[in-house]
Design an enzyme around this catalytic site. Structure first.
Site, mmCIF file in Angstrom:
data_model
loop_
_atom_site.group_PDB
_atom_site.id
_atom_site.type_symbol
_atom_site.label_atom_id
_atom_site.label_comp_id
_atom_site.label_asym_id
_atom_site.label_seq_id
_atom_site.Cartn_x
_atom_site.Cartn_y
_atom_site.Cartn_z
ATOM 1 C CG HIS A 58 -1.993 -1.042 1.129
ATOM 2 N ND1 HIS A 58 -3.219 -0.754 0.459
ATOM 3 C CD2 HIS A 58 -2.093 -2.131 1.574
ATOM 4 C CE1 HIS A 58 -3.941 -1.764 0.294
ATOM 5 N NE2 HIS A 58 -3.231 -2.687 1.035
ATOM 6 C CG ASP A 108 -3.492 -4.048 4.761
ATOM 7 O OD1 ASP A 108 -2.348 -3.248 4.799
ATOM 8 O OD2 ASP A 108 -4.450 -3.787 3.982
ATOM 9 C CD GLU A 109 -5.616 -5.680 0.836
ATOM 10 O OE1 GLU A 109 -6.925 -6.190 0.409
ATOM 11 O OE2 GLU A 109 -5.631 -4.535 0.669
ATOM 12 C CG ASN A 110 3.929 -7.319 0.439
ATOM 13 O OD1 ASN A 110 3.878 -6.998 -0.669
ATOM 14 N ND2 ASN A 110 4.964 -7.860 1.156
#
Lengths: 667, 667
Positions: free
Chosen positions: B256, B320-322
């Protein structure tokens, strides 16, 4: 590309129309531009719409153009692909070409002119300064129209510049504190109305609202905890300057000094007193002592810190409503006056003002004040804000002082927009020479906040300030009030999308009053009631304290109540011609009002509702038989039965009374 | 003193009721208190109402009590004479006596308990800390009721404390910037719901929103000009702490990181790229390079400046969401992983997190992150925010890490309040030991802002976050959803008076769409339509850019559409009993919908309205014959005719379809 156009009828293509009788039926521009030439066609708005900026300018145009793009998208729902303007000549093939000659400076008299040429597939906005370009973008946004299938810009040729260089709004943030977001949204709205001055009334009896680091007691003791930090002031000023708006601070002295006296009783004119922040409205005694050095030392500290926060050279020192009671009662002051040959309180105040003016000059500031400061002794390099009448304005102009008009622009008094609109600072039959007339810089709407809070204040400022904006920007002969009202329909919606709460706040109050029940009966009531005008709602200033509730029925009502205005037109039309269409138009309202009391009774009664029941009951008691009469039925109704509608109830007046009577007489 | 009471029926006087079946019909308290004992009587509210404060406490109670007085006045219109609370034991004979044992500290686990004893003419509020007293004042405000002639507090005995110590709202201010006033009004609302954490998601792909003075490019290049100064951060944190609310900042790393990479491409994992601020929603590649020192140097500068701005020890690092795409494509990083025996992206991210945690500890901070950071390598002194399911929460608790729940509290996804309400962090049949269960600190509603703007965000947060607030505060067996909805009627109005725009914003959008015409048809449509749920409104994140308009019909619609909910109940009642009353209740809605298309056509058509015409047309086409059928007329309508209502139109779904079908089948 010409689609089925529903909103406009093209009348002409070649005549420049200043005070257009035709063009202002076509375009909803406010304030009305100097020159408008209608052009046939339309310029489609779709996702490919782009802005290109060329020339030499201040970077504020980038923010202005980006906000314009966002507002265009919000208004139409079109997914415009360009989100920001950030570079010179970024989109050479853009539909909107902005061309600017030089960087603008946000100062009195800066060039705000622009020309706008909207043709099919091309919009050319030219201006001397980026500030003029910002004004032009506001006009362009008002040209957005639609067919069933497309949004477009109305085609037109416009040349525009303001009539007066000083077009402002004063906001009182002392009587009721108005936080940063309230100030900012109103600055946005000022920009939308092409106004260029935000006058910030920062200190009064009810609160000192600006941080002075060297005098912390001012806010610690004089603000109830509601004040602007210097960082916030800088933020607001920068925000205004980005929008081409000057910010003029006001510290009201030597009167209106209660909050200051709470913090520094030693500089007040009655020193053996414990002062407390004023909770009522009105004119109060606490007044600074103009005879002692400490007063000027304190004021110099204030000015020294405020001067750099406000880049504009004008600084407002108030100066109004000093009744001189504390001066008269103070022996030392009386002695001082004799010693200095000061004959009355006016001369003493001029003595004070002259000393204050020297301090202001030291910090590069030009003094401005309410018209009381206009006295023979005072040097002429001041700006006089004329509020008690137009006399001070005329005399100032004659004697060589710059001046602005606020008399007639007191929007807090809840008078109809029409009066404000027709109140010209420079009437045709004025006694001034052309040179003297130039001293009249313009005017300011004044939003005193005794009875306004962050919840209600927008509804007191707007839309009436837009009428004042047009008076100050547009030609003197743009004065068709009905036409203004027509153009305001869209302007009100534009203001609302900018964040102004003047339309949405009402239902917030009504929902609270109705405890979650259907608010329609209450909406219908607000549409025929207006808050009491002038100072009658808060007689003597002692009916409402600053912390009393302003979530009452009167607060939900606004000037120029919508159904009342519409009904007036309907009745006038019916009286002129008793045809079926006109009869029907009148009956729509009567039907609404004939059941008003019954409708209100369906709500769950509470003390607040109980208090306004008489309004609904009286209206129903008149409108029910009146409707029956219109329907050709027998109805017992006499002229004197209307009398009961005239009495104020809960700080509002019922404003359909006259037209109901006229209708009755016409039947 | 007992007046004709309209709003409540006194049932009992002596039983302490936790999960009261009776008491929660009497009182509209949200969240429901631990113990409630109904008491007969009432405590009149009039202008003499006063607050007295005694004991040992933090000065925040003065502000809390003053705000309470103001809200009490605003809600009732009573001209309460006491405006402020400023001194200890100022009004010994006051009706409301607040007694506090010790100053509260705004930190995790602080005592928030209170007891409230409202009897005739006397209210006693006792608490260990001033924070508990603030919670009690919120309850007291909810006890305000009325008869026809008087406002009063309902009499009651309450003992109350929260079930979980961490009850929060996360606001994403990156996808769409939310200015200070939006944040502040939501902090007020959190306090009203007795929540105690504001989690501030300050950086993401779409914008870096916090000033870091040593790294000015972060905001200069990564924010489009929309960011919080450190002064504003301090102001917001102080505002929250005054209300007993902790503020947890979040900087989302290492993924992000687009906005960060725009400013500092040298610390991203793909260095030969010109990054631009992300305009879409979704999961993006830009990820910090965890293998180079400069990354940690930059992050330490960020943390060094942010740490003192946020007094709370918890600091959220996202995580998150790497997806690790940039890591996989970078040879240096791959080489680094081999050298350091890091087997996959998870181990590399743990390597990063461990280094980051050391920096945080240096500045006195405890690390917190989304559940992806929960990996075997990571030390256990972290807080895991469980969002992809409840597994991470359970495992964290078992393995000794503190944890909070957000899975099931994603209010941005537009799911019904009921699901959130019944989503318990600690279900009865959980596998945890009592000691492990203590690691579950509570939960947070998460307001991701891909599709929310300052205009719409309140309507996405409220009232559903109040249901989550009750879940986290109240006893596990307080779970009667219909009763919650009943109590929410008043709570929604209280929120609105606090400044929350969740009720008023809709008409702002509708007025713009209707260009000043009557918005009733549009209101009726929003009352039966809901925005598409989950991620379907913005499939792939590429349907809406951040700067596209969010003033569309879908934005005016909310979850649990009001008429749809009411209609469901009406249909259920009618199916159960075909009596005249139930028939009439159903028909009220059918009548509204049977002319929906005709009503909408009375507006001036524009492209926006044209797009939603099919909704009105389809609803009318079904409801008109259905109404006829209910009226005993012949109507051609088959089950398959309802099918057309199921298709989404303009990002909304019509949510009365099932109940219309049930009704049809029942006829």
């Amino acid at each position: 590309m010409l689609k089925k156009i529903l909103t406009l009828v093209f009348v002409t293509t070649a005549i420049f129309i200043g005070n257009a009788q035709e063009a202002n039926e076509v375009y909803n521009i406010i304030p009305w531009p100097a020159k408008v030439k209608t052009v046939t066609g339309s310029c489609i708005l779709n996702e490919d719409f782009k802005v290109n900026i060329q020339g030499d300018y201040h970077s504020r145009i980038y923010g202005g153009a980006s906000r314009f793009l966002r507002r265009l998208a919000d208004k139409t729902g079109v997914f415009i692909d360009q989100g920001f303007a950030t570079k010179k000549n970024e989109y050479p093939n853009a539909i909107l070409q902005i061309s600017i000659e030089r960087p603008g400076v946000v100062k009195l008299g800066e060039d705000e002119s622009y020309s706008l040429d909207v043709s099919e597939g091309k919009i050319i906005l030219k201006s001397t300064t980026d500030i003029g370009a910002l004004r032009g973008l506001e006009t362009l946004l008002q040209l957005v129209s639609f067919s069933e299938t497309e949004y477009f810009f109305q085609t037109v040729k416009i040349e525009d510049e303001p009539r007066f260089p000083w077009r402002g709004l004063m906001m009182d943030v002392s009587r009721h504190f108005m936080p940063v977001d309230v100030v900012k949204r109103n600055i946005d709205a000022l920009a939308a109305a092409k106004m260029n001055v935000f006058h910030w009334h920062l200190a009064d009896d009810q609160g000192w609202r600006v941080e002075i680091k060297s005098l912390p007691e001012l806010t610690e003791k004089g603000s109830d905890g509601f004040w602007f930090t210097q960082e916030q002031i800088k933020d607001v000023v920068a925000y205004a300057v980005e929008r081409g708006i000057r910010v003029i601070p006001e510290i009201d002295v030597p009167g209106h000094a209660t909050a200051m006296s709470v913090a520094y009783p030693q500089i007040s004119s009655k020193k053996d007193t414990v002062y407390t922040i004023e909770r009522y409205a009105g004119v109060f005694d606490p007044t600074l002592d103009p005879t002692i050095d400490e007063t000027y030392e304190v004021l110099e500290k204030v000015i020294a810190e405020m001067a750099p926060l406000f880049p504009d050279p004008y600084f407002h020192i108030g100066g109004d409503e000093n009744e001189g009671k504390q001066w008269a009662a103070n022996e030392d002051i009386q002695k001082f006056m004799k010693e200095h040959d000061l004959k009355d309180k006016h001369q003493l105040q001029s003595y004070f003002n002259i000393k204050l003016q020297k301090i202001l000059k030291k910090y590069g500031k030009i003094m401005m004040g309410w018209d009381e400061i206009f006295q023979p002794e005072l040097p002429k390099d001041v700006v006089i804000q004329s509020w008690r009448g137009k006399e001070a304005m005329i005399q100032s102009a004659q004697q060589g002082s710059q001046t602005i008009l606020s008399n007639g622009y007191y929007i807090d008094l809840n008078n109809s927009m029409k009066g404000h609109y027709l109140n010209d600072p420079l009437e045709k039959d004025n006694p001034l020479t052309p040179q003297q007339a130039k001293n009249i810089l313009g005017g300011e709407a004044t939003m005193w906040a005794e009875l306004a809070t962050p919840l209600t204040v927008d509804s007191r400022i707007w839309p009436r300030t837009a009428a004042i904006a047009e008076r100050l920007w547009s030609s003197q002969d743009v004065n068709d009030y009905d036409n203004l009202r027509k153009r305001l329909v869209q302007f009100n919606l534009d203001l609302e999308l900018l964040g102004i709460t003047h339309l949405s706040y009402r239902d917030v109050i009504l929902r609270n009053m109705a405890n979650g029940r259907n608010i329609m009966p209450l909406q219908n009531m607000t549409a025929i009631c207006e808050p009491l005008k002038g100072y009658t709602r808060n007689m003597g200033g002692t009916e409402y304290k600053t912390y009393n509730p302003y979530t009452l029925f009167a607060d939900a009502c606004v000037v120029d109540a919508s159904d009342a205005v519409a009904f007036k037109h309907a009745v006038a039309a019916f009286i002129q011609k008793h045809n079926e269409e006109n009869r029907k138009a009148v009956k729509i309202y009567l039907q609404k009002w004939a059941t008003l009391y019954d409708d209100l009774k369906t709500l769950q009664p509470n003390p607040t509702l109980q208090k306004i029941m008489p309004i609904a009951e009286r209206v129903q008691n008149v409108c029910k038989p009146l409707l029956a009469k219109m329907n050709g039925e027998k109805a017992k109704l006499k002229k004197k039965d209307f009398k009961v509608l005239e009495a104020p109830v809960e700080d509002v007046e019922i404003v359909i009374t006259t037209d109901l009577q006229l209708l009755f007489e016409a039947l």
